[in-house]
Each structure stands twice: as C-alpha cells, then as structure tokens.
Design an enzyme around this catalytic site. Structure first.
Site, mmCIF file in Angstrom:
data_model
loop_
_atom_site.group_PDB
_atom_site.id
_atom_site.type_symbol
_atom_site.label_atom_id
_atom_site.label_comp_id
_atom_site.label_asym_id
_atom_site.label_seq_id
_atom_site.Cartn_x
_atom_site.Cartn_y
_atom_site.Cartn_z
ATOM 1 N N ARG A 1 11.741 -5.624 4.899
ATOM 2 C CA ARG A 1 11.491 -4.184 4.661
ATOM 3 C C ARG A 1 12.462 -3.317 5.471
ATOM 4 O O ARG A 1 12.751 -3.597 6.617
ATOM 5 C CB ARG A 1 10.065 -3.832 5.059
ATOM 6 C CG ARG A 1 9.838 -2.312 5.019
ATOM 7 C CD ARG A 1 8.406 -1.924 5.086
ATOM 8 N NE ARG A 1 7.731 -2.416 6.269
ATOM 9 C CZ ARG A 1 6.417 -2.347 6.448
ATOM 10 N NH1 ARG A 1 5.653 -1.819 5.512
ATOM 11 N NH2 ARG A 1 5.861 -2.814 7.542
ATOM 12 N N LYS B 1 0.838 -1.215 0.000
ATOM 13 C CA LYS B 1 0.000 0.000 0.000
ATOM 14 C C LYS B 1 0.870 1.261 0.000
ATOM 15 O O LYS B 1 0.662 2.170 -0.790
ATOM 16 C CB LYS B 1 -0.930 0.018 1.240
ATOM 17 C CG LYS B 1 -1.835 -1.198 1.345
ATOM 18 C CD LYS B 1 -2.749 -1.143 2.557
ATOM 19 C CE LYS B 1 -2.059 -1.190 3.897
ATOM 20 N NZ LYS B 1 -1.402 -2.475 4.219
ATOM 21 N N ARG C 1 -9.934 0.817 8.579
ATOM 22 C CA ARG C 1 -9.614 -0.565 8.924
ATOM 23 C C ARG C 1 -10.753 -1.231 9.674
ATOM 24 O O ARG C 1 -10.647 -2.410 10.017
ATOM 25 C CB ARG C 1 -8.390 -0.579 9.827
ATOM 26 C CG ARG C 1 -7.073 -0.800 9.110
ATOM 27 C CD ARG C 1 -5.996 -0.571 10.142
ATOM 28 N NE ARG C 1 -4.862 -1.395 9.983
ATOM 29 C CZ ARG C 1 -3.706 -0.972 9.459
ATOM 30 N NH1 ARG C 1 -3.580 0.254 8.997
ATOM 31 N NH2 ARG C 1 -2.693 -1.774 9.393
ATOM 32 N N ARG D 1 11.245 -1.613 10.964
ATOM 33 C CA ARG D 1 10.137 -1.233 11.850
ATOM 34 C C ARG D 1 10.019 -2.197 13.022
ATOM 35 O O ARG D 1 10.217 -3.396 12.844
ATOM 36 C CB ARG D 1 8.828 -1.217 11.051
ATOM 37 C CG ARG D 1 8.401 0.182 10.670
ATOM 38 C CD ARG D 1 7.256 0.221 9.733
ATOM 39 N NE ARG D 1 6.058 -0.508 10.146
ATOM 40 C CZ ARG D 1 4.928 -0.531 9.465
ATOM 41 N NH1 ARG D 1 4.840 0.165 8.341
ATOM 42 N NH2 ARG D 1 3.882 -1.205 9.876
ATOM 43 N N ARG E 1 -0.544 -9.381 13.058
ATOM 44 C CA ARG E 1 -1.142 -8.344 12.191
ATOM 45 C C ARG E 1 -1.981 -8.988 11.083
ATOM 46 O O ARG E 1 -3.043 -8.486 10.722
ATOM 47 C CB ARG E 1 -0.045 -7.457 11.596
ATOM 48 C CG ARG E 1 0.496 -6.456 12.618
ATOM 49 C CD ARG E 1 1.882 -5.956 12.263
ATOM 50 N NE ARG E 1 1.941 -5.219 11.027
ATOM 51 C CZ ARG E 1 3.079 -5.036 10.329
ATOM 52 N NH1 ARG E 1 4.220 -5.541 10.743
ATOM 53 N NH2 ARG E 1 3.052 -4.331 9.220
#
Ligand code: AP5
Length: 225
Positions: free
Chosen positions: A135, A21, A96, A168, A179
C-alpha cells in the site's frame, strides 16, 4: 447532537486491516456524498500535529494495538455533534470494540437515528499481508494506492493532487501481523453484535475493487429501513 436524524444514513465499513475499507469508502463518499470518518486518518493527523491525543495514540499505533476507548469515544462523539449538514456518515475503522459500538448506538438513539448498514469485507489473511505491504498513500489528500493493483499514473505521485505517495509506518510485516491478531482478539466479536441487529452485509473482500463495490453500491442504494 440535538436535532432529528432519523433519515440520516449511518454506514459502517467493517473488516480486518487491509480488507479495503478505506478504498471502498472513497468510492461511496464520491458517489453518495456521505462524510467519510476514518478514525485511523483522524489519529494519524493528530500524530502528525503532535497534539496530546496524537502523542498518546502513537504509542499504540506504532505497535498495532488499539487506542483506548476513553480516547476514541470522545473523538467520534464530537464528530457526530459537529457535522450536521451531511446526508450520512461512513465510519471506517470505528467501532472496533463493543464499548465503541454501544456508544455509537446510544448517541444515535438520542436523535432517533440508527446504524443502517454494516458492510463486512471478509478478506483472508494472506491477501491482507500482500495488500498492506504494497500500500502507498498520498501524504496530502490521503488517496490510497497499491504498487501492483492500484498504481498511480506517475510513479510516486498522486493522480488527484500530485502529492507524494508514502508507506504507512504501521505497514511493516511485524506490525501487520499484530494488527491482524488484535483484530481477531478484540474486534471480530462485534460481528455478532451487528448480526443480532440484522444490519450486516457480508461481501467477499478478496474480489477486485470494482466487483466488491458493485455489491456494496446496490445495497446502499436501497432505502433506509
Ligand atoms: P486504521 O487506519 O483504521 O487501519 P486498519 O483498520 O488497520 O485498516 P487499514 O487502513 O490498514 O486498511 P483498509 O481496510 O482501509 O484497507 P485499504 O482500503 O487501505 O487504523 C490504524 C490504527 O489506528 C489501528 O491499528 C489503531 O492503533 C488505531 N485505531 C484506528 N481506529 C481505532 C478505533 N476505532 N479504536 C482504537 N484504535 C483505533 O486497502 C489496503 C491496500 O489494499 C491498498 O493498497 C489498496 O489499494 C489495496 N486494495 C484494497 N481493496 C483491494 C481489492 N479489492 N483488490 C486489490 N487491492 C485492494
């Protein structure tokens, strides 16, 4: 949010964690000048500054849980009210929950505006786990990288601003799995809400970045209905 916003573009990037996203939103922002509103980035900044919202949000984010609606909804409402001179908003990570989606519809309808596209990056869980564990994000400008698929020119440094690339805190395997579960249990149901409105564009999120972007771009180029 008093003035007429009928012509404003309101686009939502939707999908599970790690679907891409933020990566696709960066490109749309650059090409179309829409304001990229990532609720995750807003919360991480609040956590960094140790504001009351940040301190509360951190408890949830560290575990991969959703931050409660009564914290999230005022943040987005204020953003919509503050930013009046943009051609459009690009929401990333919001809504969400059904309550968040309904609040967005309600605020927009007060000015004649509406959501015009929901771009759903449909991405399988095995792809997501590989993406999130690799990431890296620039701690200064937020640009997104990956240790295999999106490497910077200089190891550990952002190509855009030279900032440090960091991992992160919620990109650990345990939190990633939670998640994904939270997405399935609390967020995926909103797809039906958007489908019913006829504004959903489903894109294969497992494709290379540029291939997914071409489909998204062509759709966004179309005039608002
Ligand atoms: P948030 O920051 O929104 O995280 P998320 O939804 O889990 O999504 P991500 O940012 O992890 O993934 P992404 O889809 O943007 O993927 P990206 O482009 O980075 O939320 C974090 C937390 O904040 C939540 O858990 C919650 O606690 C809280 N929160 C936020 N909003 C909330 C809300 N509205 N309500 C309640 N709580 C909220 O890509 C991932 C990696 O893959 C990158 O390394 C990238 O380089 C790579 N990649 C991307 N696309 C491709 C591709 N096509 N091919 C190969 N690699 C790719």
């Amino acid at each position: 949010m008093g003035e007429d916003r009928r012509d404003m573009r309101i686009i939502i990037m939707f999908g599970p964690p790690g679907a891409g996203k933020g990566t696709q939103a960066e490109r749309l922002q650059e090409e179309f000048g829409f304001l990229h509103v990532s609720t995750g980035d807003i919360l991480r900044e609040a956590v960094e500054r140790k504001t009351p919202v940040g301190l509360k949000a951190k408890e949830y984010m560290d575990k991969g849980e959703l931050v409660p609606d009564d914290v999230m909804i005022p943040i987005v409402r204020n953003k919509l009210e503050e930013c009046k001179d943009v051609p459009g908003f690009l929401f990333d990570g919001f809504p969400r929950t059904i309550a968040q989606a309904e609040m967005l519809d309600e605020v927009l309808s007060q000015t004649g505006g509406s959501i015009d596209r929901v771009i759903y990056l449909n991405t399988p869980s095995d792809v997501i786990v590989k993406r999130l564990s690799g990431r890296r994000t620039c701690e200064s400008c937020g640009k997104i990288y990956h240790v295999v698929t999106m490497r910077p020119e200089i190891e550990g440094r952002c190509d855009e601003c030279g900032g440090n690339l960091v991992q992160r805190e919620d990109d650990t395997e345990k939190t990633i799995l939670n998640r994904l579960q939270v997405y399935e249990e609390q967020t995926a149901a909103i797809l039906e809400y958007f489908k019913g409105k006829g504004i959903l564009l489903e894109v294969d999120g497992a494709l290379p970045v540029e291939e997914s972007y071409e489909t998204i771009r062509a759709n966004v180029m179309q005039e608002k209905a």
